[in-house]
Design a protein around this motif. Structure first.
Motif, short mmCIF file in Angstrom:
data_model
loop_
_atom_site.label_atom_id
_atom_site.label_comp_id
_atom_site.label_asym_id
_atom_site.label_seq_id
_atom_site.Cartn_x
_atom_site.Cartn_y
_atom_site.Cartn_z
N VAL A 86 11.82 -73.74 -9.94
CA VAL A 86 12.77 -74.53 -10.74
C VAL A 86 12.17 -74.71 -12.12
O VAL A 86 10.99 -74.45 -12.36
N PRO A 87 12.98 -75.17 -13.11
CA PRO A 87 12.47 -75.26 -14.49
C PRO A 87 11.20 -76.09 -14.61
O PRO A 87 11.04 -77.14 -13.98
N ALA A 88 10.28 -75.61 -15.45
CA ALA A 88 9.01 -76.29 -15.73
C ALA A 88 8.60 -75.95 -17.15
O ALA A 88 9.10 -75.00 -17.76
N ASN A 89 7.67 -76.73 -17.70
CA ASN A 89 7.27 -76.60 -19.10
C ASN A 89 5.90 -75.99 -19.26
O ASN A 89 5.02 -76.11 -18.40
N LEU A 105 0.55 -81.94 -12.09
CA LEU A 105 0.82 -81.49 -10.72
C LEU A 105 2.33 -81.42 -10.46
O LEU A 105 2.80 -80.49 -9.80
N ARG A 106 3.06 -82.39 -10.97
CA ARG A 106 4.52 -82.36 -10.81
C ARG A 106 5.11 -81.14 -11.51
O ARG A 106 5.96 -80.43 -10.96
N ASN A 107 4.66 -80.87 -12.73
CA ASN A 107 5.17 -79.72 -13.49
C ASN A 107 4.83 -78.42 -12.78
O ASN A 107 5.67 -77.51 -12.68
N LEU A 147 3.81 -69.33 -17.13
CA LEU A 147 3.72 -70.46 -18.05
C LEU A 147 2.38 -70.42 -18.76
O LEU A 147 1.45 -69.73 -18.32
N ILE A 148 2.27 -71.16 -19.86
CA ILE A 148 1.03 -71.25 -20.61
C ILE A 148 0.52 -72.68 -20.55
O ILE A 148 1.24 -73.62 -20.90
N TYR A 149 -0.72 -72.84 -20.08
CA TYR A 149 -1.41 -74.13 -20.08
C TYR A 149 -2.60 -73.99 -21.02
O TYR A 149 -3.47 -73.14 -20.80
#
Length: 297
Positions: A87-90, A77-79, A180-182
């Protein structure tokens, strides 16, 4: 007579063009109001063409419905919140025991952040080679997209994982800032591991161990995900807590929940698993027998 001949030719051309139109890919209009999409492939003249298919009704689950995965839930959830804020995320890899809520947690992110512009795109493993096309389709959109690859794994000899590696990190083309990819997998390194690969390890004079090339190849894929979340089998008490949570959502009274504890354990024993998925399945069965409401949003 000449005019009649020209008319016949024109009619024949119209028929031919109509037939060709059916063989060529149509212009696909994407319904961007949808909360989620599937990437679909269809065969046309010249090959397969992919497009985004809108999913209007998503199997909704709230983050709070996922019990005993508090650390994993907080991390993803934070990401995701960072991602929707711009902002940057993984990219995220969720691995571990089956039925513990990996894919449900990704859908819970959509429930939490859909109003903030988050959208989900489900992509089958066999279509991962189309990731650059998906990036191009959504690149100019204002929404934030999570590409969802469920139960991801690659068998020995498969090459489609190379497309995933390139999009994650390794291509000269940068992935879109709004994507992003999850991915979820039962394998930590996404590919099968064999005992013989350990024999290829190299030992330096100082005792340092270097994995063989095969192992390096497998590790390099999973390492491209910036955030790893591991899921573990539930203890008996955890399983019963999850059963109680879902029965409560279906409208069961505490006395009813207490009365079916032994049934819940027997149900899990028959399934060979005390997972969150089995807990929900038992709760549905029990709620139906008790005549309770649907309980799910």
């Amino acid at each position: 007579m000449a005019d009649a001949g020209n008319g016949d030719v024109a009619a024949a051309l119209r028929v031919l063009l109509a037939r060709l139109d059916r063989l060529l890919p149509p212009q696909q209009e994407v319904d961007w109001t949808a909360p989620a999409f599937r990437w679909r492939k269809r065969q046309y003249l010249g090959g397969a063409v992919g497009h985004l298919e809108a999913v209007q009704r998503v199997a909704r689950i709230e983050p709070e419905d996922l019990q005993h995965v508090d650390q994993q839930r907080a991390a993803i959830l934070r990401n995701t919140e960072q991602f929707v804020r711009g902002v940057p995320a993984n990219n995220v890899l969720l691995t571990g025991a089956r039925g513990t809520g990996k894919s449900s947690l990704i859908r819970a992110c959509l429930a939490r952040f859909h109003a903030d512009g988050l959208r989900l795109i489900e992509v089958d493993k066999n279509d991962l080679a189309d990731l650059p096309d998906i990036v191009a389709v959504v690149g100019s959109r204002p929404e934030r997209f999570v590409v969802f690859c469920d139960d991801l794994s690659f068998e020995e000899g498969e090459s489609s994982y190379k497309a995933l590696k390139a999009v994650l990190d390794g291509s000269i083309a940068a992935p879109g800032e709004n994507l992003l990819i999850y991915a979820t997998s039962n394998r930590r390194h996404l590919m099968p591991e064999y005992m013989r690969e350990n024999l290829d390890a190299r030992y330096q004079e100082d005792g340092e161990i270097h994995p063989g090339e095969t192992v390096e190849e497998k590790i390099s894929l999973s390492e491209r995900f910036g955030l790893w979340l591991s899921f573990y089998p539930f203890r008996q008490d955890d399983y019963l807590d999850i059963v109680a949570h879902w029965l409560g959502r279906f409208g069961a009274a505490p006395t009813q929940v207490e009365a079916v504890r032994m049934e819940a354990l027997q149900f899990a024993l028959q399934r060979g698993s005390r997972s969150g998925r089995v807990a929900l399945q038992f709760a549905r069965d029990c709620a139906g027998r008790l005549g309770l409401g649907s309980g799910q949003r």
